[in-house]
Motif scaffolding. Structure first.
Motif, mmCIF file in Angstrom:
data_model
loop_
_atom_site.group_PDB
_atom_site.id
_atom_site.type_symbol
_atom_site.label_atom_id
_atom_site.label_comp_id
_atom_site.label_asym_id
_atom_site.label_seq_id
_atom_site.Cartn_x
_atom_site.Cartn_y
_atom_site.Cartn_z
ATOM 1 N N PHE A 43 55.460 26.658 37.900
ATOM 2 C CA PHE A 43 54.084 26.191 37.956
ATOM 3 C C PHE A 43 53.375 26.674 39.220
ATOM 4 N N GLY A 44 54.054 26.624 40.347
ATOM 5 C CA GLY A 44 53.454 27.090 41.604
ATOM 6 C C GLY A 44 53.121 28.571 41.564
ATOM 7 N N ALA A 45 54.052 29.365 41.038
ATOM 8 C CA ALA A 45 53.821 30.819 40.969
ATOM 9 C C ALA A 45 52.635 31.150 40.061
ATOM 10 N N PHE A 46 52.585 30.526 38.892
ATOM 11 C CA PHE A 46 51.479 30.836 37.981
ATOM 12 C C PHE A 46 50.144 30.312 38.504
ATOM 13 N N GLN A 47 50.168 29.154 39.159
ATOM 14 C CA GLN A 47 48.919 28.647 39.740
ATOM 15 C C GLN A 47 48.456 29.543 40.879
ATOM 16 N N ALA A 48 49.341 30.262 41.518
ATOM 17 C CA ALA A 48 48.951 31.213 42.554
ATOM 18 C C ALA A 48 48.566 32.569 41.954
ATOM 19 N N LEU A 49 49.294 33.003 40.948
ATOM 20 C CA LEU A 49 49.033 34.309 40.351
ATOM 21 C C LEU A 49 47.727 34.358 39.557
ATOM 22 N N ALA A 109 53.655 27.152 31.877
ATOM 23 C CA ALA A 109 53.067 27.639 33.128
ATOM 24 C C ALA A 109 51.750 28.370 32.864
ATOM 25 N N VAL A 110 51.710 29.159 31.806
ATOM 26 C CA VAL A 110 50.467 29.864 31.457
ATOM 27 C C VAL A 110 49.397 28.868 31.028
ATOM 28 N N ALA A 111 49.769 27.931 30.146
ATOM 29 C CA ALA A 111 48.791 26.981 29.615
ATOM 30 C C ALA A 111 48.174 26.123 30.709
ATOM 31 N N THR A 112 48.980 25.732 31.684
ATOM 32 C CA THR A 112 48.463 24.847 32.729
ATOM 33 C C THR A 112 47.747 25.595 33.846
ATOM 34 N N SER A 113 47.775 26.917 33.807
ATOM 35 C CA SER A 113 47.139 27.671 34.895
ATOM 36 C C SER A 113 45.970 28.539 34.444
ATOM 37 N N ILE A 114 45.600 28.459 33.192
ATOM 38 C CA ILE A 114 44.506 29.300 32.699
ATOM 39 C C ILE A 114 43.193 28.991 33.417
ATOM 40 N N ASP A 115 42.930 27.709 33.701
ATOM 41 C CA ASP A 115 41.691 27.389 34.400
ATOM 42 C C ASP A 115 41.674 27.985 35.803
ATOM 43 N N ALA A 116 42.846 28.213 36.387
ATOM 44 C CA ALA A 116 42.925 28.840 37.710
ATOM 45 C C ALA A 116 42.468 30.295 37.673
ATOM 46 N N LEU A 117 42.574 30.925 36.507
ATOM 47 C CA LEU A 117 42.079 32.296 36.347
ATOM 48 C C LEU A 117 40.567 32.334 36.564
ATOM 49 N N ALA A 118 39.875 31.396 35.957
ATOM 50 C CA ALA A 118 38.421 31.325 36.133
ATOM 51 C C ALA A 118 38.054 30.978 37.571
ATOM 52 N N VAL A 119 38.871 30.143 38.226
ATOM 53 C CA VAL A 119 38.628 29.814 39.630
ATOM 54 C C VAL A 119 38.732 31.088 40.475
ATOM 55 N N GLY A 120 39.689 31.933 40.158
ATOM 56 C CA GLY A 120 39.836 33.197 40.879
ATOM 57 C C GLY A 120 38.603 34.079 40.752
ATOM 58 N N VAL A 121 38.007 34.072 39.575
ATOM 59 C CA VAL A 121 36.766 34.834 39.383
ATOM 60 C C VAL A 121 35.676 34.280 40.297
ATOM 61 N N THR A 122 35.588 32.959 40.395
ATOM 62 C CA THR A 122 34.573 32.382 41.280
ATOM 63 C C THR A 122 34.894 32.662 42.743
ATOM 64 N N PHE A 123 36.169 32.758 43.085
ATOM 65 C CA PHE A 123 36.537 33.153 44.447
ATOM 66 C C PHE A 123 35.959 34.524 44.783
ATOM 67 N N ALA A 124 35.979 35.421 43.799
ATOM 68 C CA ALA A 124 35.408 36.755 44.024
ATOM 69 C C ALA A 124 33.909 36.651 44.297
ATOM 70 N N PHE A 125 33.219 35.773 43.564
ATOM 71 C CA PHE A 125 31.782 35.576 43.777
ATOM 72 C C PHE A 125 31.502 35.007 45.161
ATOM 73 N N LEU A 126 32.358 34.090 45.608
ATOM 74 C CA LEU A 126 32.134 33.386 46.870
ATOM 75 C C LEU A 126 32.665 34.129 48.094
#
Length: 187
Positions: A43-49, A109-126
């Protein structure tokens, strides 16, 4: 983004993984150190990746990812939860869901971290510094997931069948929460 904002964000992102880890803890007779370590690492790895991947994708695919991420998470968590409920009422003794192997952990791990993918996109914006951000997110998720396995095992050991069914319901509810949150229903 301040460090405190990042901590709050990391804790929020980790809640889905924490709930899944609680379910995994419920599924085993006795949670060993390897169980807590395995769940924490997956879970930690996927939430980071995932935020790192989202950051790399940047704005180019933002609309595509945010348009379907909630549906993917809802579908995966719903199917996993339904399978846990089915297994809870199965006549055989050992459940597939008690596995901490790749085939069991990767989809969670994938299912619980998909929303983190969108957060990463917003990190790029910010313009967020991605390496420290994903390190905090991964570390918080690791710790909460390891704790979740232990807590789930304490609760689930006494009420095995009911606990596994409850775990399945929790996964389905997490999927529903993700879907309704993204669709703007109830919040």
């Amino acid at each position: 983004m301040s460090f405190w904002e990042l901590l709050i964000l990391a804790a929020g992102l980790a809640m889905d993984a924490f709930a899944a880890a609680v379910c995994k803890g419920m599924s085993v007779q006795k949670a060993a150190g390897r169980h807590t370590l395995t769940a924490g690492l997956w879970f930690g790895a996927f939430q980071a990746l995932m935020p790192a991947a989202g950051y790399l994708l940047g704005t180019r695919f933002a609309s595509s990812i945010t348009a379907i991420d909630h549906w993917i998470a809802f579908l995966l968590l719903g199917l996993l939860g339904a399978n846990m409920i089915r297994e809870a009422f199965a006549q055989d003794g050992e459940s597939v869901d008690s596995s901490f192997g790749v085939r069991a952990m990767a989809p969670l791990a994938v299912a619980t971290s998909i929303d983190a993918l969108a957060v990463g996109v917003t990190f790029a914006f910010l313009g967020v510094r991605i390496l420290p951000a994903v390190s905090v997110i991964g570390g918080i998720t690791f710790a909460l997931s390891a704790l979740g396995v232990r807590l789930g095992n304490l609760f689930g050991g006494r009420f095995r069948g009911g606990a596994q069914a409850a775990g399945g319901v929790i996964l389905i509810l997490v999927g529903v929460r993700i879907l309704t949150e993204h669709l703007g229903i109830f919040g």
